[in-house]
Motif scaffolding. Sequence first.
Motif, PDB file in Angstrom:
ATOM      1  N   ARG A  64      -2.415   4.850  -2.285  1.00 14.72           N
ATOM      2  CA  ARG A  64      -3.812   5.178  -3.112  1.00 14.72           C
ATOM      3  C   ARG A  64      -4.750   4.235  -2.326  1.00 14.72           C
ATOM      4  O   ARG A  64      -4.521   3.070  -2.422  1.00 14.72           O
ATOM      5  CB  ARG A  64      -3.689   5.039  -4.325  1.00 14.72           C
ATOM      6  CG  ARG A  64      -4.942   5.464  -5.117  1.00 14.72           C
ATOM      7  CD  ARG A  64      -4.884   5.296  -6.649  1.00 14.72           C
ATOM      8  NE  ARG A  64      -6.312   5.480  -7.222  1.00 14.72           N
ATOM      9  CZ  ARG A  64      -6.690   5.423  -8.529  1.00 14.72           C
ATOM     10  NH1 ARG A  64      -5.519   4.901  -9.212  1.00 14.72           N
ATOM     11  NH2 ARG A  64      -7.768   5.518  -8.903  1.00 14.72           N
ATOM     12  N   GLU A  65      -5.926   4.874  -2.054  1.00 12.61           N
ATOM     13  CA  GLU A  65      -7.121   3.885  -1.662  1.00 12.61           C
ATOM     14  C   GLU A  65      -7.692   3.346  -2.435  1.00 12.61           C
ATOM     15  O   GLU A  65      -8.015   3.705  -3.911  1.00 12.61           O
ATOM     16  CB  GLU A  65      -8.050   4.965  -0.730  1.00 12.61           C
ATOM     17  CG  GLU A  65      -7.464   5.586   0.775  1.00 12.61           C
ATOM     18  CD  GLU A  65      -7.052   4.294   1.654  1.00 12.61           C
ATOM     19  OE1 GLU A  65      -7.852   3.528   1.714  1.00 12.61           O
ATOM     20  OE2 GLU A  65      -6.104   4.389   2.376  1.00 12.61           O
ATOM     21  N   THR A  84       2.534   2.254  -3.369  1.00 21.24           N
ATOM     22  CA  THR A  84       1.834   2.788  -4.444  1.00 21.24           C
ATOM     23  C   THR A  84       1.234   4.102  -4.121  1.00 21.24           C
ATOM     24  O   THR A  84       0.054   4.242  -4.326  1.00 21.24           O
ATOM     25  CB  THR A  84       0.795   1.762  -4.855  1.00 21.24           C
ATOM     26  OG1 THR A  84      -0.027   1.185  -3.644  1.00 21.24           O
ATOM     27  CG2 THR A  84       1.559   0.438  -5.257  1.00 21.24           C
ATOM     28  N   GLN A  85       2.158   5.079  -3.551  1.00 21.99           N
ATOM     29  CA  GLN A  85       1.549   6.362  -3.133  1.00 21.99           C
ATOM     30  C   GLN A  85       0.412   6.372  -2.079  1.00 21.99           C
ATOM     31  O   GLN A  85      -0.471   7.195  -2.011  1.00 21.99           O
ATOM     32  CB  GLN A  85       1.106   6.923  -4.323  1.00 21.99           C
ATOM     33  CG  GLN A  85       2.283   7.168  -5.433  1.00 21.99           C
ATOM     34  CD  GLN A  85       3.130   8.512  -4.892  1.00 21.99           C
ATOM     35  OE1 GLN A  85       3.299   8.705  -3.603  1.00 21.99           O
ATOM     36  NE2 GLN A  85       3.726   9.147  -5.987  1.00 21.99           N
ATOM     37  N   HIS A 116       0.771  -1.121  -0.147  1.00 22.83           N
ATOM     38  CA  HIS A 116      -0.003  -0.039  -0.088  1.00 22.83           C
ATOM     39  C   HIS A 116       0.744   1.282  -0.173  1.00 22.83           C
ATOM     40  O   HIS A 116       0.629   2.093  -0.875  1.00 22.83           O
ATOM     41  CB  HIS A 116      -0.841  -0.169   1.281  1.00 22.83           C
ATOM     42  CG  HIS A 116      -1.665   1.203   1.287  1.00 22.83           C
ATOM     43  ND1 HIS A 116      -2.765   1.565   0.515  1.00 22.83           N
ATOM     44  CD2 HIS A 116      -1.799   2.247   2.462  1.00 22.83           C
ATOM     45  CE1 HIS A 116      -3.373   2.569   0.923  1.00 22.83           C
ATOM     46  NE2 HIS A 116      -2.899   3.072   1.956  1.00 22.83           N
ATOM     47  N   TYR A 151      -8.722   9.340  -6.761  1.00 16.20           N
ATOM     48  CA  TYR A 151      -7.739   9.127  -6.003  1.00 16.20           C
ATOM     49  C   TYR A 151      -7.870   9.929  -4.701  1.00 16.20           C
ATOM     50  O   TYR A 151      -8.139  10.988  -4.519  1.00 16.20           O
ATOM     51  CB  TYR A 151      -6.412  10.273  -6.782  1.00 16.20           C
ATOM     52  CG  TYR A 151      -5.950   9.667  -7.848  1.00 16.20           C
ATOM     53  CD1 TYR A 151      -4.970   8.738  -7.765  1.00 16.20           C
ATOM     54  CD2 TYR A 151      -6.487   9.819  -9.362  1.00 16.20           C
ATOM     55  CE1 TYR A 151      -4.318   8.106  -9.166  1.00 16.20           C
ATOM     56  CE2 TYR A 151      -5.938   9.398 -10.495  1.00 16.20           C
ATOM     57  CZ  TYR A 151      -4.936   8.704 -10.290  1.00 16.20           C
ATOM     58  OH  TYR A 151      -4.349   7.938 -11.415  1.00 16.20           O
ATOM     59  N   GLU A 152      -7.441   8.906  -3.664  1.00 14.03           N
ATOM     60  CA  GLU A 152      -7.650   9.265  -2.292  1.00 14.03           C
ATOM     61  C   GLU A 152      -6.661   8.579  -1.294  1.00 14.03           C
ATOM     62  O   GLU A 152      -6.405   7.578  -1.760  1.00 14.03           O
ATOM     63  CB  GLU A 152      -9.160   8.803  -1.858  1.00 14.03           C
ATOM     64  CG  GLU A 152      -9.411   9.109  -0.275  1.00 14.03           C
ATOM     65  CD  GLU A 152     -10.906   9.235   0.044  1.00 14.03           C
ATOM     66  OE1 GLU A 152     -11.697   9.650  -0.614  1.00 14.03           O
ATOM     67  OE2 GLU A 152     -11.101   8.307   1.031  1.00 14.03           O
ATOM     68  N   HIS A 153      -6.114   9.587  -0.461  1.00 16.36           N
ATOM     69  CA  HIS A 153      -4.938   8.996   0.298  1.00 16.36           C
ATOM     70  C   HIS A 153      -5.294   9.195   1.639  1.00 16.36           C
ATOM     71  O   HIS A 153      -5.169  10.448   2.193  1.00 16.36           O
ATOM     72  CB  HIS A 153      -3.805   9.836  -0.198  1.00 16.36           C
ATOM     73  CG  HIS A 153      -3.427   9.675  -1.896  1.00 16.36           C
ATOM     74  ND1 HIS A 153      -2.587   8.533  -2.363  1.00 16.36           N
ATOM     75  CD2 HIS A 153      -3.928  10.245  -2.869  1.00 16.36           C
ATOM     76  CE1 HIS A 153      -2.865   8.703  -3.695  1.00 16.36           C
ATOM     77  NE2 HIS A 153      -3.580   9.950  -3.985  1.00 16.36           N
TER      78      HIS A 153
END
Length: 401
Positions: A244-245, A241-242, A238, A250-252
Amino acid sequence: MNPPSTHLAQPIVPAPGTPARGDDAPGPRIGLSDPDLGPLEESYLLRAFRSGWPGPAGPETEALEAEIAARVGVRHAVAVSSGTAALHLALLALGAGPGRVVVVPTLTFAATANAVVYTGARPVFVDCDPATGNIDPALLADLLGRLARDGAAPAAVLAVDINGTCADYARLLPVCAAAGVPLVEDAAQALGATSGGAAAGSFGRCAILSFSWNKIITTSAGGMVLSDDAALAARCRHLSTQAREPVPHYEHRDIGYNYRLSNLLAALGRAQLVRLPNMIDRRRALRGRYEALFAAVAGTRILGAGDPGANCWLTSLVVEPERTGWDAAQLGRHLAGQRIDTRPMWKPMHRQPVFVGCEAVLSGAADRLFANAVSLPSGSVLTDGDVDRVTTAVARFLDGR
């Protein structure tokens, strides 16, 4: 024929009296551990290129993860962009951060300690076993006991498999378990090595590998986290890969990193993995040549000699100058004059300017290895002619003294 060097070689300063030309003129450069690449690697790269999936990640990356996990004997593997990235992710997954300490061998490459600092944690250095260069279990036990009494239990202990010889996990693992501290195996140099029947990369809560250009296998640049802990592996993936949810947009919720290994580079690694057994055999044969060469030279020994499970990534000669009448640096300068690469052992982390003031538990063993050891050309790409040239140059050095 040796491939061209992919690193910035140190300037070559001929030893006094080295001929500049003629029959004894130095030949082509002989590298310390150059990449061993050929037609198989080319075919795997071309296949990945034609697939239309250059990366990041992809089917070749997933296949490399599965193949290395199976070879090492662990359930999960996460391929990333470097061994340093793998260390960073592993430490984050174990809770390293501000206010925590991580125990690090002082005899290692800077990446091991740098990854600790990336998390905001504080490295505490421990000296090595002089026979192998690996972390000293007795010193570690004393340190963990003291840290526990002080209420400063480390987030992790890092153990590095120096030159492809596994650390003494039969002693290290019980010490860490008794202290309740997870162990991370830095097996960057050790893929293909074994200890007690278990593969390097299978020890501890998790392990990391490096696929840098000069390692036992290469993906040009790359690394991997290995673990039987599904949650730890998922956390590393997780974050790589930046963070990312898994939603359409794109949500973090976490700070992540672009640490993925490209599909093309993974294809290179898969080809290298096929050839790994033969490359290890070659490095072991080279070590055998060096052991035979120095067997009769009093005051010398091969670091980690006698371990049948070592992959012999590098062979390092340890010199006792008071007995030999010459030192490791003199041998290195002589070989440099013949265009033969060597390297001192790692300068200990407690001696590095960037880590001045860090806590260290020392016996003097790492300082002595740094002062008195030299790593000799060890790559599987070396031809018999290359090895003859190295051993001849060493024999001439010895004859002159």
